[in-house]
Design a protein around this motif. Structure first.
Motif: not given
Length: 562
Positions: A257-262
């Motif tokens: 959730m933080k680092n792969h996609g918005d």
């Protein structure tokens, strides 16, 4: 090492909401009770160690009342920011307030001494105090969820899913198996006013695209319940194995959730992660009666109904997070509400063993509706009240007066579907200017008096009468939508207040024939259910509301005298 011995009426094993409500109810009804819990805090899946919100019956006016509503309202009053450690404190306070209740925390039951088909005593170890506790009791209530007393006592129990054919149910598989619903480790996040980076531990799983998390919900108003494993393993003995895997998934989901996609979490940070899995299913006792899917769907109209459920038959696939063929659960419809019998809480082969919570005598299909915590809480209160009645009447719990038990529960503000509370004789024979407040039904608008500050409800007697108790049931908005605790903490946190419909200030007056007035004046009520003990000889009794927590009308379900 030391050993402490106890002789008591009831020993409750397990301090989740079922066990706590069972122990408190028994103690309040006058029997000596010992509560043994293997954790440092009470509440089980609802505690700060696991942080699952408390769910119960769906449907209008179906919210569970009695002791569980008392806990909820006390939490809203004391814990306005809804911090989990303070919720723990509220539950601890409720247990410690009972003179008849001995609380043993950090204490694990590991042995039972049997005399034929009767439990004579159990033995428990309190590691932080290096103390053994040996507890002899007339009754043992297993509210531990995992049913620890089953293997120790030889009590009959079930594990896994029955075959369709065994009870002619529709939901189970064709062939019985040892699969269950799994367990979850939850995590909580907090919003900040700035961007927050996140570096996952190296051992966390990687979910680099949304396709790696099919059918999983990224909604921040959800509590990530779908991070679930263990249903295809042993949900008791593989608990630590499940925890290890669940932690890898939790950290990996947050990394995704933080680092792969918005995913809209740029300013959010990971605040807490649970290292104790919350369980949905494991051992279920075999009782005097086993509740099935068919009982659920026919509304459970048992003669010995003492509680109810109303959650959907929410049947999680055993694979949990690893299930790849669709949504990880099926929501089979269930009536709202449906009834649960006392017989499903009494062992069929151990004479003094009873149980409440998710481990009652139900099939896997019925469990999927009865397992949620508010349901477990009212099961616990019903069981504690039943044991108290059995002990005080010196009768086997299987032979107690069910009508008397039902009336006791109704009087304690426990709702029993299709049953009406017996109104006191003194209230019935008096003249009253408001009939609805003595009709024996304490929920739904049609049973609620709605007045204004300064209005007066009056009982008038033909002659002066002795009054010893005032019973009041206020409106705590049983249809409120917010949970007991949050699943995350946004920057602008919603302050969950006590229900606006509650009457905050009120006065009760007793007026004697000579005009003398005796008064009870309350300026900070925050409970739905209140009893006042009095010693009045009076001709009239008045209830006068003075203010609410925001509602324009002053709402009251019951004003009763005895």
């Amino acid at each position: 090492m030391r050993t402490i011995n106890y002789q008591t009426d009831l020993c409750v094993v397990g301090g989740g909401l079922a066990g706590l409500c069972c122990a408190v109810a028994a103690a309040r009804h006058g029997i000596k009770t010992v509560l043994v819990h293997d954790r440092p805090v009470l509440g089980g899946n609802a505690s700060s160690e696991i942080r699952m919100w408390v769910c119960g019956s769906h449907g209008e006016n179906n919210r569970e009342t009695g002791i569980i509503e008392e806990f909820m309202l006390e939490n809203f009053y004391q814990n306005k920011a809804l911090k989990f450690p303070l919720w723990d404190s509220v539950l601890y306070e409720k247990a410690k307030a009972e003179a008849n209740l001995t609380l043993l925390l950090n204490t694990s039951c590991f042995d039972a001494t049997m005399n034929g088909q009767t439990i004579e005593s159990i033995k428990a170890w309190q590691s932080n105090a290096e103390t053994f506790h040996v507890i002899k009791a007339k009754y043992f209530a297993d509210c531990s969820g995992d049913s620890i007393l089953a293997p120790l006592s030889g009590a009959a129990y079930r594990y896994g899913r029955e075959a369709k054919s065994e009870f002619n149910e529709r939901i189970p598989p064709d062939i019985a198996d040892k699969k269950t619903m799994g367990m979850s480790c939850l995590f909580q996040i907090r919003e900040t006013d700035h961007k927050v980076d996140y570096i996952p531990p190296e051992w966390a799983y990687k979910f680099e695209t949304d396709d790696d998390l099919p059918y999983k919900d990224h909604d921040l108003n959800n509590n990530f319940w779908w991070i679930e494993l263990g249903g295809e393993w042993d949900c008791i003995h593989d608990t630590d194995r499940c925890r290890d895997e669940l932690l890898k998934i939790c950290y990996g989901v947050w990394d995704h959730m933080k680092n792969h996609g918005d995913h809209g979490v740029e300013n959010w940070e990971l605040e807490w992660i649970g290292f104790l899995p919350g369980k949905r299913e494991s051992r279920r006792y075999a009782g005097e009666y086993t509740v099935t899917q068919n009982d659920v769907e026919s509304e459970g109209r048992f003669d010995d109904i003492v509680a109810y459920a109303g959650w959907s038959m929410d049947d999680h696939f055993p694979a949990g997070f690893l299930y790849k063929d669709g949504h990880p659960t099926i929501y089979h419809p269930a009536p709202q509400p449906w009834g649960l019998p006392l017989r499903a809480m009494i062992s069929k082969n151990i004479k003094n063993l009873v149980f409440a919570g998710r481990n009652i005598s139900v099939t896997h299909a019925a469990l999927s509706s009865s397992r949620v915590m508010a349901t477990c809480a009212i099961l616990g209160q019903a069981l504690g009240t039943a044991v108290a009645q059995a002990v005080k009447s010196a009768r086997d719990i299987r032979k107690i007066d069910i009508t008397k038990l039902q009336n006791a529960l109704l009087d304690d503000d426990c709702y029993i579907p299709w049953h009406k509370r017996t109104v006191s004789e003194l209230s019935e024979k008096a003249l009253c200017n408001c009939e609805v407040i003595r009709n024996g039904v304490d929920r739904a608008d049609e049973n609620c008096w709605k007045g204004h500050a300064g209005d007066k409800i009056t009982y008038t007697f033909a002659k002066q009468e002795k009054v010893s108790e005032i019973r009041l049931v206020f409106d705590s908005n049983l249809n409120r939508k917010y949970k007991n605790m949050p699943c995350n903490y946004p920057l602008e946190e919603k302050v969950v207040k006590l229900p606006e419909t509650l009457i905050k200030e009120y006065r009760v007056e007793g007026v004697s024939e000579d005009g003398k007035i005796q008064s009870i004046i309350i300026d900070n009520n925050h409970q739905r259910f209140v009893k006042h003990k009095v010693d009045w000889n009076v001709k009239e009794v008045h209830f006068i509301p003075l203010s609410t927590y925001g509602c324009e009308t002053c709402n009251l379900f019951d004003f009763e005298i005895s």
